[in-house]
Design a protein around this motif. Sequence first.
Motif, PDB file in Angstrom:
ATOM      1  N   TYR A   1      88.149  30.506  79.505  1.00  0.00           N
ATOM      2  CA  TYR A   1      88.259  30.110  81.073  1.00  0.00           C
ATOM      3  C   TYR A   1      87.989  28.558  81.041  1.00  0.00           C
ATOM      4  O   TYR A   1      89.173  27.957  81.808  1.00  0.00           O
ATOM      5  N   ALA A   2      87.198  27.626  80.491  1.00  0.00           N
ATOM      6  CA  ALA A   2      87.234  26.219  80.196  1.00  0.00           C
ATOM      7  C   ALA A   2      88.462  25.837  79.746  1.00  0.00           C
ATOM      8  O   ALA A   2      88.768  24.686  79.866  1.00  0.00           O
ATOM      9  N   GLU A   3      89.321  26.522  78.910  1.00  0.00           N
ATOM     10  CA  GLU A   3      90.355  25.930  78.322  1.00  0.00           C
ATOM     11  C   GLU A   3      91.883  26.300  78.977  1.00  0.00           C
ATOM     12  O   GLU A   3      92.832  25.765  78.755  1.00  0.00           O
ATOM     13  N   ILE A   4      91.741  26.725  80.277  1.00  0.00           N
ATOM     14  CA  ILE A   4      92.886  26.951  81.161  1.00  0.00           C
ATOM     15  C   ILE A   4      93.350  25.557  81.594  1.00  0.00           C
ATOM     16  O   ILE A   4      92.503  24.796  82.085  1.00  0.00           O
ATOM     17  N   ASP A   5      94.538  25.510  81.376  1.00  0.00           N
ATOM     18  CA  ASP A   5      95.210  24.003  81.705  1.00  0.00           C
ATOM     19  C   ASP A   5      95.179  24.104  83.441  1.00  0.00           C
ATOM     20  O   ASP A   5      95.645  25.060  83.988  1.00  0.00           O
TER      21      ASP A   5
END
Length: 212
Positions: free
Chosen positions: A27-31
């Motif tokens: 989730y934290a890596e979503i652009d």
Amino acid sequence: MSAREEILGRIRAALPAGRDAVRQAEYAEIDRQYQAAPVLPLEEKIALFRERLEDYNAEVHRCAPAGVAATVAQVLRARGKSGLLIAEGTPGGWLPDGFSFTKDDGQAYKELDRSEGVLTGCAAAIALTGTIVVRHGSEQGRRALSLVPDYHLCVVPLELLVETVPEGLRRMAAMLPAPLTTISGPSATADIEMIRVKGVHGPRTLEVILVG
């Protein structure tokens, strides 16, 4: 333990160990580099909003603040209408002489459906999506007032216009817990065999007066 808690407990037990941490990392890596702040000059923002509305088959007019009543009269004459329903708090300066404006005092849905249409204001508007936000209450009326009549004439003061969806969502969050309706063009659906049908979930005709 409730049945819900038991079912959720079984689901958690069946998930691989550490799955929550993996999900949080994903989730934290979503652009999230989508546009969240305005970049357009005012007139370009207005032009974008108008373009979106017209693309949805809404008719759009523009006038100065002092010209709302005259524009309403022009629109009603062109439509062959003798008057519209209005909310309790509709500004009197919007209402031209020579037409009948009836305040909604809880008319039955059949009466709303038989009316010539409704005149409302709005609480916000979003240029990027051509969306109008109506906040239901005394000023803009109950939800049925903007959904049941077949014709909706909406006055949009340009100071309420924002460019992006995140700006619009922030405006809407500040209006809660009032009920809100978002309107992007006349009501239409193509759910059945991709055949476009108007008027299923709201007015078949939307006309907008941009003020400012």
